[in-house]
Design a protein around this motif. Structure first.
Motif, mmCIF file in Angstrom:
data_model
loop_
_atom_site.group_PDB
_atom_site.id
_atom_site.type_symbol
_atom_site.label_atom_id
_atom_site.label_comp_id
_atom_site.label_asym_id
_atom_site.label_seq_id
_atom_site.Cartn_x
_atom_site.Cartn_y
_atom_site.Cartn_z
ATOM 1 N N VAL A 121 22.879 -21.716 -77.073
ATOM 2 C CA VAL A 121 23.535 -22.088 -75.821
ATOM 3 C C VAL A 121 22.575 -22.996 -75.057
ATOM 4 O O VAL A 121 21.385 -23.066 -75.370
ATOM 5 N N TRP A 122 23.109 -23.674 -74.027
ATOM 6 C CA TRP A 122 22.314 -24.680 -73.314
ATOM 7 C C TRP A 122 22.476 -24.509 -71.815
ATOM 8 O O TRP A 122 23.591 -24.369 -71.307
ATOM 9 N N ARG A 123 21.350 -24.515 -71.107
ATOM 10 C CA ARG A 123 21.360 -24.473 -69.651
ATOM 11 C C ARG A 123 20.300 -25.434 -69.122
ATOM 12 O O ARG A 123 19.154 -25.408 -69.581
ATOM 13 N N ALA A 124 20.672 -26.241 -68.140
ATOM 14 C CA ALA A 124 19.733 -27.203 -67.549
ATOM 15 C C ALA A 124 18.862 -26.481 -66.530
ATOM 16 O O ALA A 124 18.841 -26.796 -65.337
ATOM 17 N N ASP A 125 18.113 -25.503 -67.025
ATOM 18 C CA ASP A 125 17.308 -24.611 -66.204
ATOM 19 C C ASP A 125 15.871 -25.115 -66.161
ATOM 20 O O ASP A 125 15.478 -26.016 -66.896
ATOM 21 N N ARG A 126 15.047 -24.498 -65.289
ATOM 22 C CA ARG A 126 13.632 -24.827 -65.244
ATOM 23 C C ARG A 126 12.917 -24.049 -66.348
ATOM 24 O O ARG A 126 12.896 -22.820 -66.311
ATOM 25 N N PRO A 127 12.330 -24.742 -67.330
ATOM 26 C CA PRO A 127 11.687 -24.028 -68.442
ATOM 27 C C PRO A 127 10.506 -23.182 -67.964
ATOM 28 O O PRO A 127 9.775 -23.579 -67.053
#
Length: 419
Positions: A121-127
């Motif tokens: 899955v993909w989320r444009a989160d802060r790594p």
């Protein structure tokens, strides 16, 4: 300009050593969940943007990787809003795709349907540590089962899996969304503000009771409501039985059925659980997804210092697709965080096959090469893992590298037999 050899920010390359552990963990998960009657499915990584942004995914809807329309459908000059440009997105979890899948195929599936789904899955989160923008999720869900049997099976299947991977002393924290709402109603908060109250409550483990009080007051809530709310948590701190204490304090705000249902789940799990985990009632547990309607649970792993998975009941979500509600409940293991903990602990895959490396000198005659390949095939039939490679000039360094990959037996073959 030279091309970039590094992955995109928030993504990562997976080296062979880690990949072997990931494959092993995947095998344990599928085998264990299979024993509980779960069957594997797969859904596309791209979903319709309307499905992903239907106000069911909480904060994750702000983190969608959106996909532009293609070909003639993409017209930048005439576009007036985002929907003129975007029609799809990368999935941010596996629950929305599962519900769409079930809604589309319900007539072809058994009832109840026990699904196992693993995928990226993909989320444009802060790594950050243990969190990436692309990551593997591992979900089990039961659709069509209205009783507590769903929660009990999900918890036992998940904890059995973690136990087989060697994890001990972890907690399954459990709560009920209807208890959260009853506590908020009892304290005098208006229903429209519940989500705001719960967002603050969810920070309890980080900012403490005092921090929750300060933030609620800062957000404009009445002092008497905040004090009445926090008094419940102070009372829970000294109560022998948290659920009984809340049921008594909340009175008519909490239906007896809610208390009885949660009690049944906890008693059933405790009666059959192994000693690798503890089941704990935690009224501060919120879970961010707005689609949860009843029981919620989370895995607390002391080695990680945070959550390593969670889930709950979402009985209203299928109805968003079909118009008819279907009882549904799911549990997700934090696959990436589990892998991280295993790597950091120096985990070794048990019962690995013997690993043999055949080193072939350059120029080995074809007739000899055929014999070597035949010999390797015989060893593979016997259950050994055999690597056939050309011999490097620096043979010592080559062996050292192979030993890091687990090869401990070396057989060398030369074009001229050694005397």
């Amino acid at each position: 300009m030279a091309l970039s050899k590094k992955p995109v920010t928030g993504m990562k390359d997976i080296l062979p050593e880690e990949m072997q552990i990931r494959d092993y963990v995947t095998g344990v998960i599928k085998k264990t969940y299979g024993e509980f009657g779960f069957t594997s499915i797969e859904t596309p990584c791209v979903e319709n943007i309307e499905n992903l942004s239907n106000k069911q995914g909480g904060e994750n809807e702000k983190l969608i990787f959106k996909i532009l329309k293609r070909g003639e459908k993409l017209n930048l000059e005439t576009a007036e809003c985002e929907r003129d440009l975007v029609d799809g997105g990368l999935r941010y979890d596996l629950t929305v795709p599962l519900v769409r899948f079930y809604s589309n195929h319900a007539n072809e599936l058994p009832s109840p349907f026990k699904a196992l789904q693993m995928g990226n899955v993909w989320r444009a989160d802060r790594p950050q540590r243990g969190r990436y923008r692309q990551f593997m999720q591992c979900d089990i869900d039961i659709l069509g089962e209205p009783s507590n049997l769903a929660e009990i099976e999900l918890i036992l299947a998940t904890t059995t899996t973690l136990g087989r991977l060697g994890f001990k002393n972890f907690q399954i924290r459990i709560n009920e969304r209807r208890i959260l709402k009853a506590m908020a109603a009892y304290s005098g908060f208006e229903e429209v503000s519940y989500d705001s109250v719960f967002i603050t409550l969810d920070k309890m483990d980080k900012i403490g009771l005092g921090g929750v009080e300060a933030e609620l007051l800062e957000n404009g809530f009445q002092k008497e409501n905040v004090e009445k709310y926090l008094a419940l948590f102070k009372g829970l701190g000294t109560a022998d039985n948290g659920l009984e204490f809340l049921a008594k304090e909340l009175g008519d705000f909490l239906e007896e059925e809610v208390k009885a249902s949660l009690n049944e789940i906890m008693e059933s799990v405790r009666a059959t659980q192994n000693d690798c985990f503890e089941l704990v009632f935690d009224p501060t547990l919120v879970r961010g997804m707005s689609y949860y309607t009843g029981t919620i649970f989370e895995i607390a792993m002391p080695e990680f210092g945070g959550s390593c998975g969670g889930g709950g009941r979402y009985d209203k979500m299928v109805g968003k697709f079909t118009g008819n509600d279907v009882p549904a409940c799911g549990f997700s293991i934090g696959f990436e965080r589990i892998i991280l903990l295993l790597l950091e602990s120096g985990f070794q895959i048990p019962t690995q096959p013997e690993k043999v490396a055949y080193l072939l000198e350059k120029g080995l005659p074809g007739e000899e090469l055929c014999k070597v390949i035949g010999r390797a095939q015989e060893e593979r039939k016997a259950g050994r893992q055999v690597l056939v490679v050309r011999m490097n000039k620096n043979k010592k360094f080559q062996k050292e590298q192979l030993m890091k990959e687990g090869y401990d037996i070396f057989k060398e073959f030369y074009k001229n037999p050694l005397k």
